[in-house]
Design a protein around this motif. Structure first.
Motif, short mmCIF file in Angstrom:
data_model
loop_
_atom_site.label_atom_id
_atom_site.label_comp_id
_atom_site.label_asym_id
_atom_site.label_seq_id
_atom_site.Cartn_x
_atom_site.Cartn_y
_atom_site.Cartn_z
N ILE A 183 0.52 -0.67 0.02
CA ILE A 183 -0.21 -0.13 0.06
C ILE A 183 0.71 1.26 0.18
O ILE A 183 0.79 2.40 -0.20
N SER A 184 1.91 1.01 0.63
CA SER A 184 3.12 2.22 0.91
C SER A 184 3.63 2.91 -0.55
O SER A 184 4.01 3.88 -0.48
N THR A 185 3.08 1.65 -1.49
CA THR A 185 3.86 1.79 -2.57
C THR A 185 3.32 2.37 -3.86
O THR A 185 3.37 3.03 -5.05
N PHE A 186 2.10 2.23 -3.90
CA PHE A 186 0.43 2.96 -4.74
C PHE A 186 -0.71 3.87 -4.38
O PHE A 186 -1.34 4.31 -4.87
N THR A 187 -0.40 3.94 -2.55
CA THR A 187 -1.45 5.04 -2.79
C THR A 187 -1.47 6.25 -3.02
O THR A 187 -0.31 6.69 -3.38
N LYS A 188 -2.59 6.36 -3.70
CA LYS A 188 -2.59 8.29 -4.10
C LYS A 188 -2.93 8.81 -3.08
O LYS A 188 -2.71 10.31 -3.24
N ASP A 189 -3.58 8.52 -2.04
CA ASP A 189 -3.28 9.30 -0.47
C ASP A 189 -2.85 10.56 -0.11
O ASP A 189 -1.51 9.50 0.72
N LYS A 203 10.97 1.93 14.44
CA LYS A 203 10.05 1.85 14.17
C LYS A 203 9.62 0.75 13.34
O LYS A 203 8.16 0.44 12.96
N LEU A 204 10.49 1.33 11.96
CA LEU A 204 9.27 0.87 10.77
C LEU A 204 9.85 -0.54 10.31
O LEU A 204 11.21 -1.57 10.10
N LEU A 205 8.91 -1.31 10.10
CA LEU A 205 9.01 -3.26 9.78
C LEU A 205 9.04 -3.76 8.42
O LEU A 205 7.44 -2.35 8.03
N LEU A 206 8.74 -4.10 7.21
CA LEU A 206 8.25 -4.40 6.00
C LEU A 206 7.58 -5.97 5.96
O LEU A 206 8.00 -6.27 6.75
N GLU A 207 6.85 -5.59 5.37
CA GLU A 207 5.69 -6.75 5.19
C GLU A 207 5.04 -7.16 3.69
O GLU A 207 5.16 -5.86 3.43
N THR A 208 5.40 -8.17 3.39
CA THR A 208 4.17 -8.62 1.77
C THR A 208 2.97 -8.62 1.74
O THR A 208 2.10 -7.78 1.24
N ASP A 209 1.98 -9.36 3.43
CA ASP A 209 1.00 -9.59 3.55
C ASP A 209 1.01 -10.35 1.76
O ASP A 209 -0.85 -10.07 1.58
N TRP A 212 -1.94 -11.21 -0.78
CA TRP A 212 -3.01 -9.24 -1.50
C TRP A 212 -1.50 -8.14 -1.07
O TRP A 212 -0.40 -9.22 -1.34
N LEU A 213 -1.78 -7.16 -1.76
CA LEU A 213 -0.97 -5.88 -2.10
C LEU A 213 -0.09 -6.09 -2.50
O LEU A 213 1.03 -5.79 -2.59
N ILE A 214 0.03 -6.38 -3.64
CA ILE A 214 1.18 -7.11 -5.02
C ILE A 214 2.08 -5.13 -4.79
O ILE A 214 0.74 -4.69 -5.36
N PRO A 215 2.66 -4.81 -4.63
CA PRO A 215 3.45 -3.00 -4.49
C PRO A 215 3.49 -3.04 -5.87
O PRO A 215 4.20 -4.14 -7.02
N ASN A 216 3.73 -1.76 -6.25
CA ASN A 216 4.16 -1.39 -7.55
C ASN A 216 5.98 -1.54 -7.82
O ASN A 216 6.42 -1.94 -6.58
N PRO A 217 6.92 -1.74 -8.37
CA PRO A 217 5.97 -1.73 -9.82
C PRO A 217 5.79 -2.55 -10.73
O PRO A 217 5.10 -3.05 -11.79
N ASN A 225 0.86 -11.75 -5.28
CA ASN A 225 2.50 -11.38 -4.26
C ASN A 225 3.39 -12.44 -3.96
O ASN A 225 2.14 -13.80 -2.95
N GLU A 226 4.26 -12.54 -3.42
CA GLU A 226 5.73 -13.13 -2.86
C GLU A 226 6.44 -12.35 -2.08
O GLU A 226 6.63 -11.24 -2.68
N PRO A 227 6.95 -12.77 -1.05
CA PRO A 227 8.33 -12.64 -0.11
C PRO A 227 9.06 -11.53 -0.67
O PRO A 227 9.74 -10.92 -0.13
N ALA A 228 9.58 -12.24 -2.12
CA ALA A 228 10.64 -11.86 -2.84
C ALA A 228 10.44 -10.31 -3.51
O ALA A 228 11.70 -9.05 -3.47
N PHE A 229 9.03 -10.26 -2.81
CA PHE A 229 8.83 -8.62 -3.03
C PHE A 229 9.17 -7.95 -2.38
O PHE A 229 8.82 -6.10 -2.84
#
Ligand SMILES: [Zn+2]
Length: 262
Positions: A183-189, A203-209, A212-217, A225-229
């Motif tokens: 979501i952080s990569t594709f939100t337009k809000d 305090k930042l962690l990264l996750e793919t979930d 779901w939630l395939i990141p850009n690009p 979606n997969e952990p490689a992303f």
């Protein structure tokens, strides 16, 4: 090296074979990942999957969607917690929390009750918690406040955080990590963008979930979606923090290792 702190690649309908997912993650520099349980059978699957692969760990818990006041769930969760063969792979309780997004969800009372019971289990076992909170932060803080005279520290992460700056700050004040995904990569809000940019790096962690939630690009280009992303999520966020790719990988990996004792 990178860590995917939240994925669902163990689920039976996940379309990519475990061996392939892990190999692709490895090739992308994603060396560890945590499979997240959402109910009892899914938690068991997460542990079983993790026990097959060195790099995979598991969390167990009952998601608020399954908070149907069935006391047996808690008993079985305790069973999973106490099973010694699970100990090496079990790194957290989660995902647990409150979710008021869907009108047909279990009642807020049942959700709060189950959340409290599971927080109590995490405290007893000194495990961090992966929180799933959606449109329910006011009540969530109340549940946490009910532990405030407890003396034990509730440690954890607010997973898939997309809420307000005020709730971000409240979470940080309580010492939680904040996890971001595609979501952080594709939100337009723009409000959301500035919220993401204000998460302190320590305090930042990264996750793919995943799935779901395939990141850009990659969004629109791949189906699952997969952990490689995690690589794409790290790359995008490195520009927000003005860090190199290696720097953001190092910091977020150190954060994840500290919280989950990986
Ligand atoms: Zn999840």
């Amino acid at each position: 090296m990178l860590i995917d702190t939240h994925c669902h690649i163990h689920e039976s309908d996940y379309p990519i074979h475990g061996d392939d997912v892990i190999e692709r993650a490895h090739n992308a520099g994603v060396m560890q990942m945590i499979c997240i349980g959402t109910n009892i059978s899914d938690s068991q699957l997460a542990i079983d999957f993790a026990s097959k692969y060195d790099r995979v760990f598991a969390s167990i818990g009952v998601h608020p969607h399954y908070a149907d006041n069935d006391g047996d769930k808690l008993r079985r969760l305790v069973g999973l917690l106490y099973s010694t063969e699970n100990q090496q792979k079990l790194v957290a309780i989660g995902e647990i929390g409150l979710d008021y997004h869907y009108s047909d969800s279990p009642s807020p009372e049942n959700q709060s009750k189950l959340l409290k019971q599971q927080i109590e289990l995490a405290l007893e076992h000194d495990l961090p918690i992966i929180f799933h909170v959606r449109e329910a932060y006011d009540d969530f803080w109340k549940v946490l406040d009910s532990f405030k005279d407890d003396g034990r520290q509730i440690r954890g992460v607010l997973h898939c955080f997309t809420d307000t700056i005020d709730n971000l700050n409240e979470g940080l004040r309580r010492g939680f990590y904040i996890s971001v995904n595609g979501i952080s990569t594709f939100t337009k809000d723009n409000v959301q963008k500035s919220m993401f940019a204000s998460i302190p790096i320590d305090k930042l962690l990264l996750e793919t979930d995943a799935p779901w939630l395939i990141p850009n690009p990659l969004r629109g280009k791949v189906k699952t979606n997969e952990p490689a992303f995690i690589r794409e999520i790290a790359e995008f966020n490195s520009t927000i923090y003005n860090l190199s790719f290696d720097e953001i990988a190092d910091v977020t990996t150190a954060n994840a290792r500290k919280l989950f004792k990986l």
